[in-house]
Design an enzyme around this catalytic site. Structure first.
Site, PDB file in Angstrom:
ATOM      1  N   CYS A   7       0.768  -1.141   0.081  1.00 59.09           N
ATOM      2  CA  CYS A   7       0.023  -0.148   0.026  1.00 59.09           C
ATOM      3  C   CYS A   7       0.922   1.009   0.108  1.00 59.09           C
ATOM      4  O   CYS A   7       1.868   1.194  -0.131  1.00 59.09           O
ATOM      5  CB  CYS A   7      -1.007   0.161   1.002  1.00 59.09           C
ATOM      6  SG  CYS A   7      -0.159   0.110   2.559  1.00 59.09           S
ATOM      7  N   ALA A   8       0.296   2.366   0.162  1.00 62.37           N
ATOM      8  CA  ALA A   8       1.084   3.667   0.058  1.00 62.37           C
ATOM      9  C   ALA A   8       2.153   3.572   1.266  1.00 62.37           C
ATOM     10  O   ALA A   8       3.145   4.050   0.977  1.00 62.37           O
ATOM     11  CB  ALA A   8      -0.011   4.863   0.319  1.00 62.37           C
TER      12      ALA A   8
END
Length: 103
Positions: A7-8
């Protein structure tokens, strides 16, 4: 099954990861899972069977697939948001079936 979640930054996915661990355990399935940010996945992907990408970084899916060469897919936004473990598990199993076909 060894799943790498990308994810980020790894934070929101950590919450999902905990839900997934609990759900898999309830199903009697062993799960090895780790959540990492985009800056880390290239350092650890070789230790995992499949890669699942958070919806917030789905625009990088093609790059992640190319760099890892692993079965890889984005978790749907809704499933991710509510932690829909049955649907996420179905996606993981579909990806994992590709591991067995390739190797």
């Amino acid at each position: 099954m060894k799943i790498l979640l990308v994810c980020a930054g790894g934070m929101s996915t950590s919450i999902l990861m905990q839900k997934m661990e609990k759900y898999w355990k309830e199903q009697g399935i062993e799960l090895n899972i780790k959540a990492v940010g985009l800056g880390e996945y290239t350092e650890v992907f070789e230790e995992y069977d499949i890669v699942m990408v958070g919806p917030q970084v789905s625009y990088r899916l093609k790059e992640v697939k190319e760099k890892t060469g692993k079965p890889c897919e984005t978790i749907g936004s809704f499933e991710y948001a509510i932690g829909d473990c049955p649907k996420i598990m179905a996606l993981a199993e579909s990806l994992y079936s590709q591991v067995n076909e390739e190797g």
